[in-house]
Enzyme design. Structure first.
Site, PDB file in Angstrom:
ATOM      1  N   HIS A  24     -36.619  30.310 -32.488  1.00 19.74           N
ATOM      2  CA  HIS A  24     -35.246  29.296 -32.688  1.00 19.74           C
ATOM      3  C   HIS A  24     -34.630  29.528 -33.938  1.00 19.74           C
ATOM      4  O   HIS A  24     -34.051  28.754 -34.710  1.00 19.74           O
ATOM      5  CB  HIS A  24     -35.617  27.853 -32.566  1.00 19.74           C
ATOM      6  CG  HIS A  24     -36.923  27.662 -31.802  1.00 19.74           C
ATOM      7  ND1 HIS A  24     -36.943  27.904 -30.486  1.00 19.74           N
ATOM      8  CD2 HIS A  24     -37.900  26.949 -31.988  1.00 19.74           C
ATOM      9  CE1 HIS A  24     -37.870  27.402 -30.205  1.00 19.74           C
ATOM     10  NE2 HIS A  24     -38.872  26.991 -31.021  1.00 19.74           N
ATOM     11  N   HIS A  78     -49.812  18.745 -28.541  1.00 18.07           N
ATOM     12  CA  HIS A  78     -48.298  19.145 -28.876  1.00 18.07           C
ATOM     13  C   HIS A  78     -47.688  19.611 -27.528  1.00 18.07           C
ATOM     14  O   HIS A  78     -48.193  20.639 -26.964  1.00 18.07           O
ATOM     15  CB  HIS A  78     -48.110  20.098 -29.908  1.00 18.07           C
ATOM     16  CG  HIS A  78     -46.625  20.320 -30.410  1.00 18.07           C
ATOM     17  ND1 HIS A  78     -45.642  19.630 -30.279  1.00 18.07           N
ATOM     18  CD2 HIS A  78     -46.245  21.450 -31.015  1.00 18.07           C
ATOM     19  CE1 HIS A  78     -44.310  19.957 -30.607  1.00 18.07           C
ATOM     20  NE2 HIS A  78     -44.803  21.263 -31.324  1.00 18.07           N
ATOM     21  N   GLU A  80     -44.600  21.135 -27.310  1.00 20.63           N
ATOM     22  CA  GLU A  80     -43.732  22.106 -27.259  1.00 20.63           C
ATOM     23  C   GLU A  80     -44.248  23.529 -26.381  1.00 20.63           C
ATOM     24  O   GLU A  80     -45.546  23.844 -26.394  1.00 20.63           O
ATOM     25  CB  GLU A  80     -43.350  22.661 -28.625  1.00 20.63           C
ATOM     26  CG  GLU A  80     -42.174  23.400 -28.625  1.00 20.63           C
ATOM     27  CD  GLU A  80     -41.479  23.657 -30.030  1.00 20.63           C
ATOM     28  OE1 GLU A  80     -42.097  23.224 -31.051  1.00 20.63           O
ATOM     29  OE2 GLU A  80     -40.281  24.267 -30.039  1.00 20.63           O
ATOM     30  N   ASP A  82     -44.551  26.435 -26.593  1.00 21.39           N
ATOM     31  CA  ASP A  82     -45.393  27.678 -26.937  1.00 21.39           C
ATOM     32  C   ASP A  82     -46.932  27.369 -26.886  1.00 21.39           C
ATOM     33  O   ASP A  82     -47.767  27.891 -27.080  1.00 21.39           O
ATOM     34  CB  ASP A  82     -45.032  28.261 -28.457  1.00 21.39           C
ATOM     35  CG  ASP A  82     -44.774  27.035 -29.536  1.00 21.39           C
ATOM     36  OD1 ASP A  82     -44.527  25.952 -29.153  1.00 21.39           O
ATOM     37  OD2 ASP A  82     -45.277  27.256 -30.753  1.00 21.39           O
ATOM     38  N   HIS A 145     -44.325  18.108 -35.691  1.00 23.86           N
ATOM     39  CA  HIS A 145     -43.034  18.057 -36.057  1.00 23.86           C
ATOM     40  C   HIS A 145     -42.462  17.307 -34.765  1.00 23.86           C
ATOM     41  O   HIS A 145     -40.813  17.376 -34.765  1.00 23.86           O
ATOM     42  CB  HIS A 145     -42.410  19.173 -36.385  1.00 23.86           C
ATOM     43  CG  HIS A 145     -42.506  20.249 -35.434  1.00 23.86           C
ATOM     44  ND1 HIS A 145     -41.346  21.052 -35.018  1.00 23.86           N
ATOM     45  CD2 HIS A 145     -43.268  20.847 -34.687  1.00 23.86           C
ATOM     46  CE1 HIS A 145     -41.630  21.767 -33.998  1.00 23.86           C
ATOM     47  NE2 HIS A 145     -42.544  21.648 -33.822  1.00 23.86           N
ATOM     48  N   ASP A 164     -49.431  22.158 -34.908  1.00 23.65           N
ATOM     49  CA  ASP A 164     -48.359  22.743 -35.518  1.00 23.65           C
ATOM     50  C   ASP A 164     -48.648  22.877 -37.050  1.00 23.65           C
ATOM     51  O   ASP A 164     -48.346  23.829 -37.945  1.00 23.65           O
ATOM     52  CB  ASP A 164     -46.981  22.559 -35.241  1.00 23.65           C
ATOM     53  CG  ASP A 164     -46.371  23.212 -34.148  1.00 23.65           C
ATOM     54  OD1 ASP A 164     -46.972  24.247 -33.817  1.00 23.65           O
ATOM     55  OD2 ASP A 164     -45.340  23.237 -33.698  1.00 23.65           O
ATOM     56  N   TYR A 192     -43.162  28.953 -43.084  1.00 23.76           N
ATOM     57  CA  TYR A 192     -43.560  28.133 -42.097  1.00 23.76           C
ATOM     58  C   TYR A 192     -43.280  26.587 -42.274  1.00 23.76           C
ATOM     59  O   TYR A 192     -42.281  25.842 -41.519  1.00 23.76           O
ATOM     60  CB  TYR A 192     -44.956  28.191 -41.500  1.00 23.76           C
ATOM     61  CG  TYR A 192     -45.440  27.452 -40.288  1.00 23.76           C
ATOM     62  CD1 TYR A 192     -45.196  28.289 -39.254  1.00 23.76           C
ATOM     63  CD2 TYR A 192     -45.707  26.099 -40.291  1.00 23.76           C
ATOM     64  CE1 TYR A 192     -45.724  27.615 -37.890  1.00 23.76           C
ATOM     65  CE2 TYR A 192     -46.313  25.646 -39.189  1.00 23.76           C
ATOM     66  CZ  TYR A 192     -46.278  26.116 -38.071  1.00 23.76           C
ATOM     67  OH  TYR A 192     -46.635  25.673 -36.735  1.00 23.76           O
ATOM     68  N   HIS A 225     -51.072  27.820 -34.851  1.00 21.26           N
ATOM     69  CA  HIS A 225     -50.593  29.144 -35.168  1.00 21.26           C
ATOM     70  C   HIS A 225     -51.262  30.061 -36.389  1.00 21.26           C
ATOM     71  O   HIS A 225     -51.496  28.907 -37.339  1.00 21.26           O
ATOM     72  CB  HIS A 225     -49.129  29.201 -35.513  1.00 21.26           C
ATOM     73  CG  HIS A 225     -48.057  28.723 -34.662  1.00 21.26           C
ATOM     74  ND1 HIS A 225     -47.793  29.312 -33.230  1.00 21.26           N
ATOM     75  CD2 HIS A 225     -47.477  27.492 -34.183  1.00 21.26           C
ATOM     76  CE1 HIS A 225     -46.807  28.736 -32.545  1.00 21.26           C
ATOM     77  NE2 HIS A 225     -46.803  27.565 -32.992  1.00 21.26           N
TER      78      HIS A 225
HETATM   79 FE1  FEO Z   1     -43.782  22.910 -31.992  1.00 22.97          FE
HETATM   80 FE2  FEO Z   1     -45.714  25.818 -32.172  1.00 22.97          FE
HETATM   81  O1  FEO Z   1     -44.698  24.385 -31.550  1.00 22.97           O
END
Ligand code: FEO
Length: 406
Positions: A24, A78, A80, A82, A145, A164, A192, A225
């Site tokens: 993004h 989460h 999202e 990914d 987030h 995250d 990050y 991550h």
């Molecule tokens: Fe908020 Fe790694 O996705």
């Protein structure tokens, strides 16, 4: 496709994405990982999944330990994509007894996948859940987030699965903090935070206090991550404690773009003025610095000086884009100033000042604009702008109040 054991019967089973270079608008120059974790107990539990395209990697790692059909609980920290992109396929294959998520997670899952019949189990903050020998508990981390975000804590092993938070975009064959280059690790962790969490700093501050007050012993932090913090989880907690209060490092960043080097000449004279005052600075030309790398420096800098010539009654597109990006991330506690050359209208300085005022930067100079090419006197004025910012930084260091001039 080897799983990696974090502690007895707790495994990393995620996927490594060596290829991604953009998240993004955030440049992920070192790739990333999508971490998922498997806990073997009476109730076999999978914490988080992976991005679409990595299902095979996830399932093969799980298969090396157990038949995926034996998974009972699926925790969604989460929503999202990914971390949830393969969720429908995984749920179809695994047929879990429970899909565990926060209240907002439930709403977000419904909005993403439109599946009313999944066996949702919505946890309340602090709820405990026995898996047999091991126990999970859940910490709501709303807006860190996303609204749905939560942490899952594994009590007996003292592992915090932090979604995250505390992550980095860093693809590596190594899975633990003590196995990778420390400078690279901390650079990527800074980047990050700067690009994802800066705007949520007040919530990060609150969360760190909340976790401290809960007195959870934390042996490991396992984010979604990057690497798992097993050697020194305190290092990333300490860094977050520092970043979330926007202390500033006393340095100045001169961020600029230039058409025919006039604005660049001004930037260099401003830098000379900063140096006169003993202030360390960095010149950042947006033509060669990606906005997400620049945000790393913005996170820690105490002064931001923006330079841009006027184009079509506005700013150059790179500066306009950078300002849009930085404004969204809302860095706070900065001293600011603006400068730039122009041909016949000269709006850029005013636009940059307005943007910085909207971010509550303290502007210590009214702004400096020069028509076409600066001559000696103009460059002297640039040096003076550098002096003004430098003096404000020195005053700030001494705890004096800094007055905005506009
Ligand atoms: Fe908020 Fe790694 O996705």
């Amino acid at each position: 496709m080897n799983p990696i054991e974090l502690s007895k019967n707790v495994y990393w089973v995620g996927a490594i994405d060596w290829m991604t270079r953009d998240f993004h608008g955030y440049s992920t120059d070192r790739g990333t990982t999508y971490n998922a974790y498997l806990i073997i107990d009476e109730k076999v539990t999978l914490i988080d999944t992976v991005k679409e395209g990595y299902r095979r990697e996830l399932m093969n790692r799980i298969r090396n330990i157990i038949d995926p059909k034996k998974i009972d609980y699926l925790v969604v920290n989460h929503v999202e994509m990914d971390h949830s992109g393969v969720l429908p396929d995984v749920i179809r294959e695994v047929e879990p007894e429970k899909v565990i998520c926060s209240k907002m997670g439930h709403k977000a899952l419904m909005k993403h996948f439109h599946e009313a019949d999944w066996p949702y189990h919505v946890v309340t903050p602090g709820e405990e859940m026995s898996l047999g020998e091991k126990t999970l508990s859940f910490v709501e981390t709303r807006m860190l987030h996303w609204p749905d975000s939560m942490f899952t804590y594994l009590k007996e092993d003292q592992i915090l699965f932090s979604s995250d938070a505390f992550g980095e975009h860093l693809a590596s064959s190594e899975r633990f903090d003590d196995e990778v280059n420390q400078d690279v690790l901390m650079y990527e962790a800074t980047k990050y935070y700067a690009n994802i969490l800066t705007l949520y700093s007040p919530l990060v501050k609150k969360l760190i206090k909340q976790v401290q007050d809960m007195h959870l012993p934390i042996k490991m932090i396992a984010p979604d991550h990057g690497v798992i913090w097993r050697k020194n989880p305190g290092k990333i907690l300490e860094a977050y404690s520092r970043w979330c209060v926007n202390e500033g490092n006393g340095k100045a960043l001169v961020i600029y773009d230039s058409m025919w080097h006039s604005t660049e000449m001004m930037a260099k004279s401003i830098a000379a003025g900063l140096l006169d005052k003993g202030i360390n600075y960095k010149l950042v030309n947006l033509q060669v610095n990606h906005r997400s790398n620049v945000m790393c420096d913005v996170l820690e800098a105490s002064a931001i000086i923006l330079g841009c010539p006027t184009l079509n009654n506005g700013m150059l597109p790179r500066m306009a884009g950078f300002l849009m990006y930085m404004r969204g991330l809302r860095p706070t506690n900065k001293i600011g100033a603006a400068f730039g050359s122009f041909g016949w209208s000269g709006e850029a300085v005013k636009l940059m000042n307005t943007a910085m005022k909207e971010m509550n930067f303290t502007l210590v100079h009214k702004g400096l604009k020069v028509q076409y090419v600066p001559e000696h006197g103009h460059l002297e004025e640039c040096v003076e702008l550098g002096h003004a910012v430098g003096q404000a930084l020195l005053d700030m260091k001494e705890g004096k109040d800094i007055e905005a001039v506009i």
